[in-house]
Write a protein that holds these residues in place. Structure first.
Motif, short mmCIF file in Angstrom:
data_model
loop_
_atom_site.label_atom_id
_atom_site.label_comp_id
_atom_site.label_asym_id
_atom_site.label_seq_id
_atom_site.Cartn_x
_atom_site.Cartn_y
_atom_site.Cartn_z
N THR A 120 17.14 0.63 -5.49
CA THR A 120 18.04 1.75 -5.23
C THR A 120 17.97 2.75 -6.37
O THR A 120 17.64 2.39 -7.50
CB THR A 120 19.49 1.27 -5.07
OG1 THR A 120 20.35 2.39 -4.84
CG2 THR A 120 19.97 0.51 -6.30
N GLN A 121 18.28 4.00 -6.05
CA GLN A 121 18.40 5.03 -7.08
C GLN A 121 19.86 5.24 -7.47
O GLN A 121 20.17 6.07 -8.33
CB GLN A 121 17.78 6.34 -6.59
CG GLN A 121 16.28 6.25 -6.41
CD GLN A 121 15.64 7.56 -6.00
OE1 GLN A 121 16.33 8.55 -5.69
NE2 GLN A 121 14.32 7.59 -5.97
N SER A 122 20.74 4.49 -6.86
CA SER A 122 22.16 4.58 -7.17
C SER A 122 22.47 3.72 -8.39
O SER A 122 21.88 2.65 -8.58
CB SER A 122 22.99 4.11 -5.98
OG SER A 122 24.37 4.16 -6.26
N CYS A 123 23.41 4.17 -9.20
CA CYS A 123 23.80 3.42 -10.39
C CYS A 123 25.29 3.62 -10.64
O CYS A 123 25.84 4.71 -10.41
CB CYS A 123 23.01 3.87 -11.61
SG CYS A 123 23.31 2.86 -13.09
N ASN A 124 25.94 2.56 -11.09
CA ASN A 124 27.38 2.64 -11.40
C ASN A 124 27.64 3.06 -12.84
O ASN A 124 28.76 3.02 -13.31
CB ASN A 124 28.07 1.31 -11.09
CG ASN A 124 27.50 0.16 -11.91
OD1 ASN A 124 26.47 0.30 -12.57
ND2 ASN A 124 28.15 -0.99 -11.85
N HIS A 125 26.57 3.43 -13.56
CA HIS A 125 26.68 3.96 -14.91
C HIS A 125 26.13 5.39 -14.96
O HIS A 125 25.35 5.80 -14.10
CB HIS A 125 25.89 3.11 -15.91
CG HIS A 125 26.67 1.95 -16.46
ND1 HIS A 125 27.23 0.98 -15.65
CD2 HIS A 125 26.97 1.59 -17.74
CE1 HIS A 125 27.84 0.08 -16.40
NE2 HIS A 125 27.71 0.42 -17.67
N MET B 34 15.88 1.40 -1.01
CA MET B 34 14.63 0.93 -0.40
C MET B 34 14.94 0.22 0.91
O MET B 34 15.90 -0.55 1.00
CB MET B 34 13.91 -0.01 -1.37
CG MET B 34 12.55 -0.49 -0.92
SD MET B 34 11.69 -1.43 -2.22
CE MET B 34 11.11 -0.09 -3.28
N ASP B 35 14.12 0.48 1.95
CA ASP B 35 14.29 -0.27 3.19
C ASP B 35 13.43 -1.52 3.17
O ASP B 35 12.59 -1.71 2.28
CB ASP B 35 13.97 0.60 4.42
CG ASP B 35 12.54 1.13 4.44
OD1 ASP B 35 11.63 0.44 3.94
OD2 ASP B 35 12.33 2.24 4.95
N TRP B 36 13.63 -2.38 4.16
CA TRP B 36 12.94 -3.66 4.15
C TRP B 36 11.42 -3.53 4.27
O TRP B 36 10.67 -4.24 3.58
CB TRP B 36 13.47 -4.56 5.26
CG TRP B 36 12.63 -5.80 5.42
CD1 TRP B 36 11.86 -6.16 6.47
CD2 TRP B 36 12.44 -6.82 4.44
NE1 TRP B 36 11.20 -7.34 6.23
CE2 TRP B 36 11.54 -7.77 4.97
CE3 TRP B 36 12.95 -7.03 3.15
CZ2 TRP B 36 11.14 -8.90 4.28
CZ3 TRP B 36 12.54 -8.15 2.45
CH2 TRP B 36 11.65 -9.08 3.01
N ASP B 37 10.95 -2.64 5.11
CA ASP B 37 9.50 -2.49 5.29
C ASP B 37 8.82 -2.11 3.97
O ASP B 37 7.74 -2.61 3.66
CB ASP B 37 9.20 -1.42 6.35
CG ASP B 37 9.54 -1.89 7.75
OD1 ASP B 37 9.65 -3.12 7.95
OD2 ASP B 37 9.71 -1.03 8.64
N THR B 38 9.46 -1.24 3.20
CA THR B 38 8.88 -0.83 1.92
C THR B 38 8.91 -1.99 0.93
O THR B 38 7.93 -2.24 0.22
CB THR B 38 9.66 0.37 1.34
OG1 THR B 38 9.67 1.44 2.30
CG2 THR B 38 9.01 0.87 0.06
N ASN C 128 10.82 5.16 -1.85
CA ASN C 128 10.03 5.72 -0.74
C ASN C 128 8.64 5.11 -0.63
O ASN C 128 7.84 5.55 0.20
CB ASN C 128 9.92 7.24 -0.90
CG ASN C 128 9.16 7.66 -2.14
OD1 ASN C 128 8.76 6.80 -2.95
ND2 ASN C 128 8.96 8.96 -2.32
N GLY C 129 8.33 4.12 -1.48
CA GLY C 129 7.03 3.47 -1.41
C GLY C 129 6.00 4.01 -2.36
O GLY C 129 4.92 3.41 -2.51
N ASP C 130 6.27 5.13 -3.01
CA ASP C 130 5.32 5.66 -3.99
C ASP C 130 5.16 4.67 -5.14
O ASP C 130 6.13 4.04 -5.59
CB ASP C 130 5.81 7.00 -4.56
CG ASP C 130 5.53 8.16 -3.62
OD1 ASP C 130 4.72 7.98 -2.68
OD2 ASP C 130 6.10 9.25 -3.83
#
Length: 495
Positions: free
Chosen positions: A103-108, A130-134, A385-387
């Protein structure tokens, strides 16, 4: 150190004094030697007046050094990147680690984090996950390309990866099933604030190696690591997470839970030593830890004007020198306690081992790519995004493939390496530290995604300062005890 010179009539050496003794560091042989004051003055005179040329000097001491192969004016022709074959071979069977950005989310909102500062060329914290396929494709990349690796590593990163705990569990279950009898190591980088007793127990059951971000004492940690919502320091919450981990891991926690402390010009190393070694809180007592350096691009914005950075840096340098000399004395005499020994080892052992065990072979026609990893070989970092990036510390611009679109792209791997190396073709062959420099330019020279001459100049200036200090302290220590670095032999050899 004498100023660097581009004229090749000058010897490729650095000149310095320690305790009123004169030394030269001969780059071509990679050797450090003491010389008499007269010889030292003559060499410095040539470096400061390149038109004279070393060949014009006829003093017996100078001629004797030249006869032994010293004082050569030879410089390498440039920096050479790795060949396509090396990249291809490594990527087919030898990928050792894949790190998933769950994830790009952060609690800090840590002040020195490039994602908090919205640096140009960097993403900002978002809710993207991130989704499961990635995630599955990233795991497949690791396990399908690591046949020659005894124990591949699957890492979880963010943002704060524990915010996607269910996805992380699914990743581990899938990887275990696909790996079969092959040994597999899971790693997690976290601020530990989302850790509950239940999460800690599941991490322990899977043998996950956890790296917790903790910058030292409460005041130091809270100065830079802020909770997202309240903007107060996260020390208490992080320590709570560590307590849950210690309870769940039991005796295995000493080997599986580690601490990462980010250091910068503001770091009080004496306070850090006291926190980790002399009087550690019970939550971290006995845990392994490492000290990592903040990206240099963020320092000025955090400390203010350049003058303030320089003033703080001078204080830190003097403190580190005192610690360095205590470290070498400790290794020679065994005077310090175990806790202090471990802290000083973390601070100095790797860079000084590289210097002490430097190769004594003659300098060749080309230099290697400094401290930069071969793209995609040791580690691949998969974004939401898989990059695929070189690692978690580089700009998102350095994409070397996509797990959903063909995997690693060898042409992009070579292109990234060539681009970085190209900016050092003129600088490295003229720098007296070209054989002992190991900083990664991809991390420090392109924080905004574009390698600039200004960033390169800052990187080189810092490397020269740090390596110059290490060289002076190293020789000063050898003057006190010629055997003080014997314990470093065969450790971390730098070519």
């Amino acid at each position: 150190m004498a100023p660097l010179q581009k004229q090749h009539r000058t010897p490729f050496v650095g000149c310095f004094k320690v305790d009123n003794q004169s030394f030269i560091y001969d780059v071509n042989t990679n050797e450090i030697m003491e010389v008499c004051p007269e010889t030292f003055s003559e060499i410095v005179h040539v470096l400061e007046n390149p038109s004279i040329g070393i060949e014009s000097l006829s003093a017996p001491a100078i001629l004797a050094l030249q006869e032994k192969g010293y004082l050569s004016s030879h410089r390498p022709n440039g920096v050479r990147a790795a060949c396509d074959g090396c990249l291809s071979d490594g990527q087919q069977t030898g990928i050792t680690q894949v790190v998933l950005e769950l994830t790009q989310s952060c609690n800090h909102r840590c002040l020195y984090c490039p994602y908090s500062a919205q640096d140009p060329g960097r993403r900002y914290h978002s809710v993207a996950a991130m989704d499961w396929d990635t995630a599955k494709a990233g795991i497949d990349l690791l396990l399908d390309s690591s046949a020659s690796v005894e124990m591949p590593v699957l890492g979880f990163y963010g943002g704060e990866p524990l915010l996607e705990w269910e996805l992380m569990k699914s990743c581990m279950d899938y990887a275990i099933g696909k790996a079969g009898d092959k040994r597999l190591l899971f790693t997690l980088t976290t601020n530990a604030t989302p850790v509950t007793g239940a999460i800690a127990k599941e991490l322990a059951a899977r043998g996950v190696s956890v790296l917790v971000s903790l910058d030292g004492p409460e005041e130091a940690h809270n100065s830079f690591r802020k909770l997202r919502e309240s903007r107060i320091g996260g020390y208490s919450a992080t320590m709570g997470g560590i307590r849950s981990l210690r309870e769940a891991y039991g005796d295995t926690g000493v080997g599986k839970i580690r601490i990462n402390a980010v250091c910068g010009p503001w770091t009080d190393y004496l306070a850090l030593e006291n926190f980790f070694c002399t009087n550690p809180p019970p939550e971290i007592a006995g845990l392994e830890y490492r000290l990592s350096e903040v990206s240099h691009s963020n320092v000025a914005s955090l400390l203010g004007e350049a003058g303030e950075v320089g003033q703080v840096g001078e204080i830190v340098s003097e403190t580190k020198r005192d610690l360095f000399l205590r470290w070498t004395e400790k290794n020679a005499t065994g005077k310090d306690g175990a806790g202090a020994e471990i802290f000083l080892d973390r601070l100095f052992e790797v860079p000084v081992a590289n210097l002490h065990n430097r190769s004594k072979t003659l300098l060749g026609e080309h230099l290697g790519p400094m401290g930069m990893c071969l793209p995609g070989v040791r580690k691949s970092y998969i974004q939401v995004n898989g990059d695929i990036l070189l690692c978690e510390r580089v700009s998102e611009r350095f994409v070397i493939g996509n797990v959903l679109g063909g995997g690693l792209d060898l042409s992009k791997c070579k292109s990234v390496l060539d681009e970085v190396v190209e900016h050092f073709q003129e600088r490295c062959p003229e720098c007296i530290f070209c054989r002992v420099c190991a900083g990664c330019p991809a991390v420090y020279c392109a924080p905004d995604g574009m390698i600039s001459e200004e960033a390169v100049a800052q990187f080189c200036s810092r490397q020269i300062k740090n390596l110059g200090e290490q060289l002076l302290w190293y020789v000063e220590s050898l003057n006190r005890n010629a055997n003080c670095f014997d314990f470093l032999e065969e450790t971390g050899v730098q070519q």
